[in-house]
Design a protein around this motif. Structure first.
Motif, PDB file in Angstrom:
ATOM      1  N   TRP A 170       0.805  -1.208   0.000  1.00 59.07           N
ATOM      2  CA  TRP A 170       0.000   0.000   0.000  1.00 59.07           C
ATOM      3  C   TRP A 170       0.846   1.270   0.000  1.00 59.07           C
ATOM      4  N   SER A 171       2.093   1.137   0.428  1.00 55.95           N
ATOM      5  CA  SER A 171       2.959   2.318   0.482  1.00 55.95           C
ATOM      6  C   SER A 171       3.354   2.809  -0.912  1.00 55.95           C
ATOM      7  N   ARG A 172       2.988   2.079  -1.955  1.00 54.01           N
ATOM      8  CA  ARG A 172       3.213   2.572  -3.325  1.00 54.01           C
ATOM      9  C   ARG A 172       2.511   3.907  -3.539  1.00 54.01           C
ATOM     10  N   CYS A 173       1.367   4.065  -2.898  1.00 53.34           N
ATOM     11  CA  CYS A 173       0.610   5.316  -3.019  1.00 53.34           C
ATOM     12  C   CYS A 173       1.238   6.361  -2.099  1.00 53.34           C
ATOM     13  N   LEU A 174       1.830   7.366  -2.712  1.00 58.50           N
ATOM     14  CA  LEU A 174       2.489   8.425  -1.939  1.00 58.50           C
ATOM     15  C   LEU A 174       1.535   9.562  -1.582  1.00 58.50           C
ATOM     16  N   GLN A 175       0.611   9.870  -2.491  1.00 63.97           N
ATOM     17  CA  GLN A 175      -0.393  10.914  -2.266  1.00 63.97           C
ATOM     18  C   GLN A 175      -1.727  10.430  -2.823  1.00 63.97           C
ATOM     19  N   PRO A 176      -2.827  10.690  -2.227  1.00 65.59           N
ATOM     20  CA  PRO A 176      -3.031  11.182  -0.863  1.00 65.59           C
ATOM     21  C   PRO A 176      -2.489  10.188   0.166  1.00 65.59           C
ATOM     22  N   VAL A 177      -2.023  10.706   1.255  1.00 63.30           N
ATOM     23  CA  VAL A 177      -1.470   9.868   2.319  1.00 63.30           C
ATOM     24  C   VAL A 177      -2.568   8.947   2.850  1.00 63.30           C
ATOM     25  N   HIS A 178      -2.245   7.677   2.986  1.00 69.97           N
ATOM     26  CA  HIS A 178      -3.165   6.642   3.518  1.00 69.97           C
ATOM     27  C   HIS A 178      -4.444   6.493   2.689  1.00 69.97           C
ATOM     28  N   ILE A 179      -4.351   6.762   1.390  1.00 74.01           N
ATOM     29  CA  ILE A 179      -5.543   6.665   0.540  1.00 74.01           C
ATOM     30  C   ILE A 179      -6.044   5.230   0.432  1.00 74.01           C
ATOM     31  N   VAL A 180      -5.136   4.260   0.457  1.00 74.10           N
ATOM     32  CA  VAL A 180      -5.575   2.866   0.336  1.00 74.10           C
ATOM     33  C   VAL A 180      -6.409   2.476   1.552  1.00 74.10           C
ATOM     34  N   GLU A 181      -5.916   2.802   2.727  1.00 77.33           N
ATOM     35  CA  GLU A 181      -6.664   2.497   3.955  1.00 77.33           C
ATOM     36  C   GLU A 181      -8.015   3.205   3.955  1.00 77.33           C
ATOM     37  N   TRP A 182      -8.000   4.469   3.526  1.00 76.12           N
ATOM     38  CA  TRP A 182      -9.219   5.290   3.467  1.00 76.12           C
ATOM     39  C   TRP A 182     -10.265   4.628   2.562  1.00 76.12           C
ATOM     40  N   ASN A 183      -9.836   4.288   1.339  1.00 76.82           N
ATOM     41  CA  ASN A 183     -10.764   3.681   0.378  1.00 76.82           C
ATOM     42  C   ASN A 183     -11.226   2.302   0.812  1.00 76.82           C
ATOM     43  N   VAL A 184     -10.289   1.472   1.269  1.00 81.51           N
ATOM     44  CA  VAL A 184     -10.650   0.101   1.672  1.00 81.51           C
ATOM     45  C   VAL A 184     -11.662   0.138   2.809  1.00 81.51           C
ATOM     46  N   THR A 185     -11.431   0.977   3.790  1.00 87.39           N
ATOM     47  CA  THR A 185     -12.350   1.071   4.935  1.00 87.39           C
ATOM     48  C   THR A 185     -13.743   1.507   4.489  1.00 87.39           C
ATOM     49  N   LEU A 186     -13.811   2.605   3.733  1.00 87.39           N
ATOM     50  CA  LEU A 186     -15.118   3.132   3.336  1.00 87.39           C
ATOM     51  C   LEU A 186     -15.840   2.204   2.362  1.00 87.39           C
ATOM     52  N   LEU A 187     -15.109   1.582   1.455  1.00 84.95           N
ATOM     53  CA  LEU A 187     -15.751   0.668   0.503  1.00 84.95           C
ATOM     54  C   LEU A 187     -16.230  -0.608   1.185  1.00 84.95           C
ATOM     55  N   CYS A 188     -15.481  -1.079   2.178  1.00 85.23           N
ATOM     56  CA  CYS A 188     -15.947  -2.245   2.943  1.00 85.23           C
ATOM     57  C   CYS A 188     -17.197  -1.902   3.754  1.00 85.23           C
ATOM     58  N   VAL A 189     -17.232  -0.679   4.296  1.00 79.65           N
ATOM     59  CA  VAL A 189     -18.434  -0.217   4.999  1.00 79.65           C
ATOM     60  C   VAL A 189     -19.619  -0.200   4.036  1.00 79.65           C
ATOM     61  N   LEU A 190     -19.406   0.335   2.827  1.00 77.15           N
ATOM     62  CA  LEU A 190     -20.482   0.379   1.828  1.00 77.15           C
ATOM     63  C   LEU A 190     -20.935  -1.025   1.430  1.00 77.15           C
ATOM     64  N   LEU A 191     -19.997  -1.952   1.300  1.00 80.10           N
ATOM     65  CA  LEU A 191     -20.365  -3.340   0.981  1.00 80.10           C
ATOM     66  C   LEU A 191     -21.237  -3.940   2.083  1.00 80.10           C
ATOM     67  N   GLY A 192     -20.816  -3.739   3.327  1.00 75.77           N
ATOM     68  CA  GLY A 192     -21.591  -4.267   4.454  1.00 75.77           C
ATOM     69  C   GLY A 192     -22.976  -3.659   4.554  1.00 75.77           C
ATOM     70  N   LEU A 193     -23.062  -2.342   4.372  1.00 80.24           N
ATOM     71  CA  LEU A 193     -24.362  -1.664   4.417  1.00 80.24           C
ATOM     72  C   LEU A 193     -25.262  -2.124   3.280  1.00 80.24           C
ATOM     73  N   ALA A 194     -24.679  -2.331   2.100  1.00 79.52           N
ATOM     74  CA  ALA A 194     -25.468  -2.799   0.954  1.00 79.52           C
ATOM     75  C   ALA A 194     -26.038  -4.188   1.217  1.00 79.52           C
ATOM     76  N   VAL A 195     -25.256  -5.041   1.858  1.00 82.83           N
ATOM     77  CA  VAL A 195     -25.750  -6.385   2.190  1.00 82.83           C
ATOM     78  C   VAL A 195     -26.907  -6.290   3.183  1.00 82.83           C
ATOM     79  N   LEU A 196     -26.760  -5.456   4.208  1.00 83.56           N
ATOM     80  CA  LEU A 196     -27.846  -5.286   5.193  1.00 83.56           C
ATOM     81  C   LEU A 196     -29.106  -4.738   4.531  1.00 83.56           C
ATOM     82  N   GLU A 197     -28.940  -3.736   3.677  1.00 84.74           N
ATOM     83  CA  GLU A 197     -30.097  -3.161   2.975  1.00 84.74           C
ATOM     84  C   GLU A 197     -30.764  -4.204   2.083  1.00 84.74           C
ATOM     85  N   PHE A 198     -29.967  -5.005   1.418  1.00 83.36           N
ATOM     86  CA  PHE A 198     -30.509  -6.049   0.547  1.00 83.36           C
ATOM     87  C   PHE A 198     -31.329  -7.047   1.352  1.00 83.36           C
ATOM     88  N   ILE A 199     -30.807  -7.454   2.510  1.00 84.95           N
ATOM     89  CA  ILE A 199     -31.519  -8.417   3.373  1.00 84.95           C
ATOM     90  C   ILE A 199     -32.831  -7.826   3.860  1.00 84.95           C
TER      91      ILE A 199
END
Length: 196
Positions: A139-168
């Protein structure tokens, strides 16, 4: 009582915070680390602009939430039957919205973020088919924005989880509405025979 209006209302009340959380997560994706410069420079990942959380899991999910919550406000039999059919249609809209949010979030997660690397602005993980998720040392390949991989992975995983709950939730109301559409005539016949 065959019709579970209270159940539908509780499902609608559960959808509201989920939809708002989807909207918030998608908005946060637009402003990595709370900075506005990346959206101004068009340095966001392509899939962020498809608004999976804002449109599919958020705004579109407000339709079934409102329909479920307002279900059964009239005691007229014809209106309740019509409203139950409306709840089934609203549940289908919710299934489409949550499905859209899930697919877009999944595709964005597989593609990875657009970021500045030693080769310039690029998608350094796009050809890995999501393997980068299990290799945080890359993940350190991404120099800018700082911690963008963690930011995206966290928010996209949240969206995946919420989408599953909404679907159910929408699937539960779809089943509830269809069962009540079948059972309701039976209940009316029983009530009629008892009153006769």
């Amino acid at each position: 009582m065959c019709c579970s209006v209270d159940f539908a209302r509780s499902l609608g009340l559960a959808l509201l915070p989920l939809a708002l959380c989807c909207i918030l997560a998608n908005l946060l994706l637009l402003f990595p680390m709370g900075e506005i410069t990346y959206i101004q420079q068009d340095r966001l990942a392509n899939y962020v602009w498809y608004f999976g959380g804002l449109g599919g899991g958020g705004a579109l999910m407000l339709v079934p939430a409102v329909v479920f919550i307002t279900l059964g406000k009239c005691n007229c039999c014809w209106n309740q039957s019509l409203m139950m059919c409306g709840s089934v249609l609203a549940a289908v809209v919710g299934l489409v919205g949550s499905g859209y949010s899930f697919v877009i979030s999944g595709l964005a997660l597989v593609q990875g973020p657009q970021c500045f690397t030693s080769y310039g602005w690029t998608y350094p993980f796009a050809d890995q088919w999501g393997r980068y998720l299990l290799q945080p040392e890359t993940w350190s390949r991404c120099l800018q924005p700082v911690h963008i991989v963690e930011w995206n992975v966290t928010l996209l995983c949240v969206l995946l989880g919420l989408a599953v709950l909404e679907f159910i939730i929408c699937l539960l109301q779809l089943g509830n509405g269809l069962v009540n559409a079948v059972c309701r005539p039976c209940c009316y016949k029983q009530e009629y025979s008892l009153n006769a």
